[in-house]
Scaffold this active site. Sequence first.
Site, PDB file in Angstrom:
ATOM      1  N   ARG A  13      -5.264  23.902  33.327  1.00 62.56           N
ATOM      2  CA  ARG A  13      -4.247  23.122  32.752  1.00 62.56           C
ATOM      3  C   ARG A  13      -3.099  23.958  32.186  1.00 62.56           C
ATOM      4  O   ARG A  13      -2.091  24.033  32.453  1.00 62.56           O
ATOM      5  CB  ARG A  13      -4.872  22.423  31.741  1.00 62.56           C
ATOM      6  CG  ARG A  13      -4.173  21.212  30.968  1.00 62.56           C
ATOM      7  CD  ARG A  13      -2.996  21.636  30.127  1.00 62.56           C
ATOM      8  NE  ARG A  13      -3.541  22.179  28.840  1.00 62.56           N
ATOM      9  CZ  ARG A  13      -2.916  22.408  27.869  1.00 62.56           C
ATOM     10  NH1 ARG A  13      -1.539  22.320  27.948  1.00 62.56           N
ATOM     11  NH2 ARG A  13      -3.514  23.005  26.842  1.00 62.56           N
ATOM     12  N   ASP A  14      -3.439  24.862  31.124  1.00 61.86           N
ATOM     13  CA  ASP A  14      -2.533  25.443  30.203  1.00 61.86           C
ATOM     14  C   ASP A  14      -1.891  26.800  31.200  1.00 61.86           C
ATOM     15  O   ASP A  14      -0.636  26.961  30.994  1.00 61.86           O
ATOM     16  CB  ASP A  14      -2.809  26.080  28.846  1.00 61.86           C
ATOM     17  CG  ASP A  14      -1.803  26.158  28.022  1.00 61.86           C
ATOM     18  OD1 ASP A  14      -0.795  25.860  28.425  1.00 61.86           O
ATOM     19  OD2 ASP A  14      -2.260  26.940  27.129  1.00 61.86           O
ATOM     20  N   HIS A 204      -7.224  27.983  19.765  1.00 63.78           N
ATOM     21  CA  HIS A 204      -6.413  28.344  20.988  1.00 63.78           C
ATOM     22  C   HIS A 204      -5.434  29.183  20.682  1.00 63.78           C
ATOM     23  O   HIS A 204      -4.396  28.922  20.069  1.00 63.78           O
ATOM     24  CB  HIS A 204      -5.883  27.034  21.641  1.00 63.78           C
ATOM     25  CG  HIS A 204      -5.079  27.231  22.761  1.00 63.78           C
ATOM     26  ND1 HIS A 204      -5.286  26.725  24.101  1.00 63.78           N
ATOM     27  CD2 HIS A 204      -3.909  27.731  22.877  1.00 63.78           C
ATOM     28  CE1 HIS A 204      -4.144  26.780  24.987  1.00 63.78           C
ATOM     29  NE2 HIS A 204      -3.328  27.567  24.273  1.00 63.78           N
ATOM     30  N   HIS A 206      -2.370  32.365  21.885  1.00 67.12           N
ATOM     31  CA  HIS A 206      -1.689  33.114  22.736  1.00 67.12           C
ATOM     32  C   HIS A 206      -1.311  34.489  22.448  1.00 67.12           C
ATOM     33  O   HIS A 206      -1.555  34.802  21.221  1.00 67.12           O
ATOM     34  CB  HIS A 206      -0.227  32.324  22.692  1.00 67.12           C
ATOM     35  CG  HIS A 206      -0.291  30.890  23.429  1.00 67.12           C
ATOM     36  ND1 HIS A 206       0.960  30.336  23.940  1.00 67.12           N
ATOM     37  CD2 HIS A 206      -1.066  30.196  23.601  1.00 67.12           C
ATOM     38  CE1 HIS A 206       0.643  29.235  24.600  1.00 67.12           C
ATOM     39  NE2 HIS A 206      -0.420  28.888  24.427  1.00 67.12           N
ATOM     40  N   CYS A 237       3.477  27.411  26.492  1.00 69.19           N
ATOM     41  CA  CYS A 237       3.866  25.929  26.254  1.00 69.19           C
ATOM     42  C   CYS A 237       5.243  26.032  26.758  1.00 69.19           C
ATOM     43  O   CYS A 237       6.235  26.928  26.378  1.00 69.19           O
ATOM     44  CB  CYS A 237       3.969  25.594  24.814  1.00 69.19           C
ATOM     45  SG  CYS A 237       4.700  24.185  24.492  1.00 69.19           S
ATOM     46  N   ASN A 246      -1.414  32.901  27.666  1.00 65.26           N
ATOM     47  CA  ASN A 246      -2.487  32.863  26.841  1.00 65.26           C
ATOM     48  C   ASN A 246      -3.023  33.980  26.923  1.00 65.26           C
ATOM     49  O   ASN A 246      -2.895  35.159  27.475  1.00 65.26           O
ATOM     50  CB  ASN A 246      -3.456  31.594  27.272  1.00 65.26           C
ATOM     51  CG  ASN A 246      -2.660  30.316  27.447  1.00 65.26           C
ATOM     52  OD1 ASN A 246      -2.581  29.604  26.129  1.00 65.26           O
ATOM     53  ND2 ASN A 246      -2.343  29.700  28.561  1.00 65.26           N
TER      54      ASN A 246
END
Length: 302
Positions: A13-14, A204, A206, A237, A246
């Site tokens: 996803r990210d 989460h 980064h 993002c 990430n």
Amino acid sequence: MIKKASVVEIGPRDGFQNVKEFIPTEIKLNIIDGLVKSGYKKIQMGSFVSPKAIPQMRDSGEIAQIVLERYPNVDFFALVPNLYGAKAAVKAGLKEIAPVMSLSESHNMANVKRTCAQSIEEIRKIREELPDVKITQDIATVFGCPFEGEMSVDALVEMIGKLRDIGIHAFTLCDTVGMAYPTLVEKVFRTVKKAFPGDEFNVHIHDTRNMGILNSYIALENGVDSVQAAVGGLGGCPFAPGASGNTSSEDLVYMLNKCGCETGIDFEQLLKTAKYTKSVIDGNFSGHHINIPEKPCVVTQE
């Protein structure tokens, strides 16, 4: 010493959402196959968002149905921005969703086009209309916002309290642009664990300032239930200026395994999957043999 850690993979996803060229569904599935072979028990397989906003995620429904049938013992979940996305995720068979809102009003408007109060109302509707689905609430910009700077821990506690009032008891606190640093991570998790001792808290992080692994380790030392990372360090993002990738899954797992922390993840298989991911994305998906090779990779100084 941290003896055991739950590492959650969020690359599908990210990691993928920032890749401009559409990644073929078969390649996405191959990468998820490699992650499952590596030992992951929980994977964020995509997001149920408007294809106009994030066209990379337009096949999330198809992917969800395939991986849920293929891997019934793996917990798959998805990000959702609103009730419409939440219903689509549940229709695809998912039992856990992650609505997203920001601690920062400015970022919330940039990301989901709502005030924070409006987001909480939307999450209330999701909770009421989908009572049987697990909701793990993503809170973005917890450790800093590109528009507002470092955020207040008191404001975070107040927001969590409002979300708990509508029935949310699991949270992922997100370092959206990589502004976190060790003492802040420690302060945030000590505060929320003390204020809400029975709730689930994940992190989460980064890696914008090369502190992703360190901050993740500090979070684990302070009792987080899981840490999230992305294969190959992909992602960031798209609605936050300056947000780079990430934390790299393979780097984080390597560090934890070497420290004697049980992750349940096979580093060599994960490294193989990361190299495959990088090769297909860097090659723009053209002319690639899309089966993950069985020959083990050799760690090099690349």
